[in-house]
Design a protein around this motif. Structure first.
Motif, PDB file in Angstrom:
ATOM      1  N   ARG A   1       0.822  -1.207   0.000  1.00 49.09           N
ATOM      2  CA  ARG A   1       0.000   0.000   0.000  1.00 49.09           C
ATOM      3  C   ARG A   1       0.856   1.258   0.000  1.00 49.09           C
ATOM      4  O   ARG A   1       1.749   1.423   0.820  1.00 49.09           O
ATOM      5  CB  ARG A   1      -0.903   0.031   1.238  1.00 49.09           C
ATOM      6  CG  ARG A   1      -1.891  -1.111   1.309  1.00 49.09           C
ATOM      7  CD  ARG A   1      -2.817  -0.897   2.482  1.00 49.09           C
ATOM      8  NE  ARG A   1      -3.655  -2.064   2.734  1.00 49.09           N
ATOM      9  CZ  ARG A   1      -4.582  -2.114   3.689  1.00 49.09           C
ATOM     10  NH1 ARG A   1      -4.764  -1.071   4.482  1.00 49.09           N
ATOM     11  NH2 ARG A   1      -5.317  -3.198   3.855  1.00 49.09           N
TER      12      ARG A   1
ATOM     13  N   ASN B   1      -0.435   4.276   0.465  1.00 42.97           N
ATOM     14  CA  ASN B   1      -1.046   5.324   1.282  1.00 42.97           C
ATOM     15  C   ASN B   1      -0.748   5.176   2.767  1.00 42.97           C
ATOM     16  O   ASN B   1      -1.269   5.927   3.596  1.00 42.97           O
ATOM     17  CB  ASN B   1      -2.560   5.330   1.077  1.00 42.97           C
ATOM     18  CG  ASN B   1      -3.212   4.007   1.470  1.00 42.97           C
ATOM     19  OD1 ASN B   1      -2.539   2.976   1.526  1.00 42.97           O
ATOM     20  ND2 ASN B   1      -4.516   4.043   1.729  1.00 42.97           N
ATOM     21  N   ARG B   2       0.093   4.221   3.138  1.00 39.52           N
ATOM     22  CA  ARG B   2       0.469   4.063   4.534  1.00 39.52           C
ATOM     23  C   ARG B   2       1.500   5.123   4.905  1.00 39.52           C
ATOM     24  O   ARG B   2       2.320   5.531   4.083  1.00 39.52           O
ATOM     25  CB  ARG B   2       1.086   2.687   4.770  1.00 39.52           C
ATOM     26  CG  ARG B   2       0.132   1.520   4.603  1.00 39.52           C
ATOM     27  CD  ARG B   2      -0.787   1.354   5.776  1.00 39.52           C
ATOM     28  NE  ARG B   2      -1.307  -0.010   5.849  1.00 39.52           N
ATOM     29  CZ  ARG B   2      -2.364  -0.341   6.574  1.00 39.52           C
ATOM     30  NH1 ARG B   2      -3.013   0.565   7.274  1.00 39.52           N
ATOM     31  NH2 ARG B   2      -2.775  -1.604   6.604  1.00 39.52           N
TER      32      ARG B   2
END
Length: 229
Positions: A104, A106-107
């Protein structure tokens, strides 16, 4: 062999490690240490550490195909006495399994499964051999760490390579310029805790911005792939 590897961790809840990394120029280390002392307590808050870490891979190569993703590198971590780092007789041994990281983007931090098992044996290397693993590579990490807010371990260390395999006396800095690796980590987390901890790690960045840039490492660099040749 592959079936045995798939059973690693079976029956145990998956735990996750959330982390940030940074590279610190050698001349800036004293300033960062002073900052950590101010954030984490006092001049006695730092804990010294010396780790000899040995990467181990399966002795039997899994045939090319999807089953290879089930293979994992194991790391044998020998925690040495900073005052006598050549005394391996008293070293604490831990087997570490760091799984495939989450991709991911967007972490606010790097996230990957992590399992740690203490080895209560006089010969941890022999124990790994019995599990079907062999030594592949190794390095020594030497430095210190602080605990921030009772949860985040902030490690500041230098990485050393061994000119002679297996001989810690031959350890030499990987970077002759004397750079330091900064690692901020919260480990052994359940899946439900990961989003909030990633947010908290992201919020920590400004505290260190004047000294080191902390980043979430691209998941491709953290992949736990076996270097089959």
């Amino acid at each position: 062999m592959a079936a045995g590897k798939k059973q690693a961790g079976a029956g145990a809840a998956t735990r996750y490690e959330c982390s940030l990394h940074g590279l610190l120029a050698g001349g800036r280390e004293p300033q960062l240490r002073a900052r950590l002392e101010a954030l984490c307590g006092d001049t006695g808050a730092a804990r010294r550490e010396v780790h000899h870490e040995i990467a181990c891979v399966p002795c039997v190569e899994t045939p090319a195909g999807a089953a290879r993703r089930e293979d994992h590198m194991l790391r044998l971590r020998l925690e040495l006495d900073p005052d006598d780092p050549l005394d391996y007789a008293r070293a604490a041994s831990t087997v570490c399994l760091l799984g495939h990281p989450e991709p991911r983007a967007n972490r606010g931090a790097s996230v990957r499964p992590a399992m740690y098992a203490r080895v209560f044996s006089d010969n941890a290397a022999q124990f790994l051999s019995l599990l079907g693993y062999r030594r592949h590579s190794e390095f020594v990490r030497r430095g210190y760490w602080f605990l921030y807010r009772g949860r985040f371990k902030v490690s500041v260390s230098q990485v050393l390579r061994l000119a002679t395999p297996g001989d810690a006396r031959s350890a030499q800095p990987v970077d002759p310029a004397g750079s330091w690796v900064v690692h901020v980590v919260a480990d052994a987390l359940g899946q439900e805790q990961v989003p909030r901890v990633c947010e908290q790690l992201d919020e920590l960045r400004p505290l260190f911005a004047d000294h080191v840039e902390l980043v979430a490492v691209d998941h491709a660099f953290l992949e736990n792939k076996i270097p089959y040749h």
